[in-house]
Scaffold this motif. Structure first.
Motif, PDB file in Angstrom:
ATOM      1  N   CYS A  46       0.822  -1.213   0.000  1.00 30.94           N
ATOM      2  CA  CYS A  46       0.000   0.000   0.000  1.00 30.94           C
ATOM      3  C   CYS A  46       0.852   1.257   0.000  1.00 30.94           C
ATOM      4  N   TRP A  47       2.042   1.147   0.543  1.00 31.03           N
ATOM      5  CA  TRP A  47       2.918   2.311   0.655  1.00 31.03           C
ATOM      6  C   TRP A  47       4.347   1.794   0.791  1.00 31.03           C
ATOM      7  N   GLN A  48       5.272   2.497   0.159  1.00 30.10           N
ATOM      8  CA  GLN A  48       6.673   2.109   0.303  1.00 30.10           C
ATOM      9  C   GLN A  48       7.589   3.324   0.253  1.00 30.10           C
ATOM     10  N   TYR A  49       8.719   3.175   0.867  1.00 26.29           N
ATOM     11  CA  TYR A  49       9.744   4.220   0.868  1.00 26.29           C
ATOM     12  C   TYR A  49      11.077   3.531   0.622  1.00 26.29           C
ATOM     13  N   ARG A  50      11.806   4.005  -0.352  1.00 29.74           N
ATOM     14  CA  ARG A  50      13.135   3.470  -0.650  1.00 29.74           C
ATOM     15  C   ARG A  50      14.180   4.514  -0.304  1.00 29.74           C
ATOM     16  N   GLY A  51      15.008   4.197   0.668  1.00 32.04           N
ATOM     17  CA  GLY A  51      16.056   5.116   1.075  1.00 32.04           C
ATOM     18  C   GLY A  51      17.126   5.252   0.007  1.00 32.04           C
ATOM     19  N   GLN A  52      17.765   6.388  -0.030  1.00 29.68           N
ATOM     20  CA  GLN A  52      18.815   6.658  -1.012  1.00 29.68           C
ATOM     21  C   GLN A  52      20.209   6.376  -0.474  1.00 29.68           C
ATOM     22  N   ARG A  53      20.325   6.266   0.855  1.00 28.20           N
ATOM     23  CA  ARG A  53      21.629   6.050   1.468  1.00 28.20           C
ATOM     24  C   ARG A  53      21.416   5.391   2.825  1.00 28.20           C
ATOM     25  N   ILE A  54      22.467   4.952   3.435  1.00 29.79           N
ATOM     26  CA  ILE A  54      22.407   4.339   4.750  1.00 29.79           C
ATOM     27  C   ILE A  54      21.772   5.315   5.733  1.00 29.79           C
ATOM     28  N   GLY A  55      20.815   4.855   6.510  1.00 29.23           N
ATOM     29  CA  GLY A  55      20.164   5.683   7.514  1.00 29.23           C
ATOM     30  C   GLY A  55      19.079   6.597   6.975  1.00 29.23           C
ATOM     31  N   ASP A  56      18.721   6.471   5.704  1.00 33.26           N
ATOM     32  CA  ASP A  56      17.702   7.327   5.087  1.00 33.26           C
ATOM     33  C   ASP A  56      16.331   6.675   5.255  1.00 33.26           C
ATOM     34  N   TYR A  57      15.627   7.084   6.281  1.00 34.56           N
ATOM     35  CA  TYR A  57      14.299   6.566   6.576  1.00 34.56           C
ATOM     36  C   TYR A  57      13.274   7.690   6.442  1.00 34.56           C
ATOM     37  N   PRO A  58      12.018   7.356   6.202  1.00 34.71           N
ATOM     38  CA  PRO A  58      10.997   8.405   6.064  1.00 34.71           C
ATOM     39  C   PRO A  58      10.689   9.041   7.417  1.00 34.71           C
ATOM     40  N   PRO A  59      10.211  10.283   7.403  1.00 35.55           N
ATOM     41  CA  PRO A  59       9.782  10.906   8.658  1.00 35.55           C
ATOM     42  C   PRO A  59       8.602  10.136   9.257  1.00 35.55           C
ATOM     43  N   MET A  60       8.518  10.121  10.561  1.00 33.49           N
ATOM     44  CA  MET A  60       7.476   9.364  11.243  1.00 33.49           C
ATOM     45  C   MET A  60       6.077   9.828  10.841  1.00 33.49           C
ATOM     46  N   HIS A  61       5.889  11.133  10.589  1.00 32.67           N
ATOM     47  CA  HIS A  61       4.551  11.608  10.230  1.00 32.67           C
ATOM     48  C   HIS A  61       4.090  11.027   8.887  1.00 32.67           C
ATOM     49  N   GLU A  62       5.018  10.745   7.979  1.00 32.40           N
ATOM     50  CA  GLU A  62       4.647  10.114   6.707  1.00 32.40           C
ATOM     51  C   GLU A  62       4.140   8.693   6.935  1.00 32.40           C
ATOM     52  N   LEU A  63       4.815   7.964   7.823  1.00 32.96           N
ATOM     53  CA  LEU A  63       4.377   6.607   8.149  1.00 32.96           C
ATOM     54  C   LEU A  63       2.998   6.624   8.809  1.00 32.96           C
ATOM     55  N   GLU A  64       2.819   7.553   9.743  1.00 30.95           N
ATOM     56  CA  GLU A  64       1.528   7.652  10.429  1.00 30.95           C
ATOM     57  C   GLU A  64       0.406   7.962   9.450  1.00 30.95           C
ATOM     58  N   GLN A  65       0.644   8.873   8.522  1.00 32.51           N
ATOM     59  CA  GLN A  65      -0.373   9.214   7.521  1.00 32.51           C
ATOM     60  C   GLN A  65      -0.704   8.009   6.644  1.00 32.51           C
ATOM     61  N   ALA A  66       0.294   7.252   6.256  1.00 31.57           N
ATOM     62  CA  ALA A  66       0.065   6.074   5.417  1.00 31.57           C
ATOM     63  C   ALA A  66      -0.752   5.024   6.159  1.00 31.57           C
ATOM     64  N   VAL A  67      -0.452   4.827   7.435  1.00 30.11           N
ATOM     65  CA  VAL A  67      -1.193   3.847   8.232  1.00 30.11           C
ATOM     66  C   VAL A  67      -2.636   4.321   8.448  1.00 30.11           C
ATOM     67  N   LEU A  68      -2.825   5.604   8.736  1.00 28.06           N
ATOM     68  CA  LEU A  68      -4.182   6.129   8.909  1.00 28.06           C
ATOM     69  C   LEU A  68      -4.995   6.005   7.628  1.00 28.06           C
ATOM     70  N   LYS A  69      -4.377   6.275   6.493  1.00 24.63           N
ATOM     71  CA  LYS A  69      -5.053   6.154   5.213  1.00 24.63           C
ATOM     72  C   LYS A  69      -5.483   4.706   4.978  1.00 24.63           C
ATOM     73  N   LEU A  70      -4.606   3.769   5.281  1.00 19.44           N
ATOM     74  CA  LEU A  70      -4.925   2.348   5.136  1.00 19.44           C
ATOM     75  C   LEU A  70      -6.067   1.948   6.075  1.00 19.44           C
ATOM     76  N   ALA A  71      -6.051   2.466   7.301  1.00 20.09           N
ATOM     77  CA  ALA A  71      -7.096   2.147   8.270  1.00 20.09           C
ATOM     78  C   ALA A  71      -8.460   2.661   7.807  1.00 20.09           C
ATOM     79  N   MET A  72      -8.468   3.805   7.147  1.00 16.39           N
ATOM     80  CA  MET A  72      -9.746   4.366   6.643  1.00 16.39           C
ATOM     81  C   MET A  72     -10.277   3.573   5.459  1.00 16.39           C
ATOM     82  N   MET A  73      -9.383   2.918   4.716  1.00 18.19           N
ATOM     83  CA  MET A  73      -9.799   2.171   3.539  1.00 18.19           C
ATOM     84  C   MET A  73     -10.416   0.820   3.922  1.00 18.19           C
TER      85      MET A  73
END
Length: 74
Positions: A46-73
């Motif tokens: 449903c959602w993915q993030y590919r880091g460009q370098r070591i330690g490159d993770y998405p901001p937590m608010h992006e993850l929360e939004q993706a999970v909330l969107k999935l929960a609403m669906m």
């Protein structure tokens, strides 16, 4: 190897270690870029993030939004 010479990658990796995270713990491979995947109940991506370098993770608010969107669906 050479990815360790990139200052942003080394800084991000150091920040991860300071937080107690061990990015290489699962794969034992310190040169693979990280990624995050959110799956639905049928194991569809449903959602993915590919880091460009070591330690490159998405901001937590992006993850929360993706999970909330999935929960609403569902």
């Amino acid at each position: 190897g050479l990815k360790w010479l990139e200052p942003r990658g080394a800084a991000a990796y150091t920040r991860s270690l300071k937080k107690g995270l061990r990015p290489q713990h699962i794969t034992r491979d310190t040169v693979q870029a990280p990624g995050v995947v959110i799956l639905d109940q049928h194991h569809n991506v449903c959602w993915q993030y590919r880091g460009q370098r070591i330690g490159d993770y998405p901001p937590m608010h992006e993850l929360e939004q993706a999970v909330l969107k999935l929960a609403m669906m569902t």
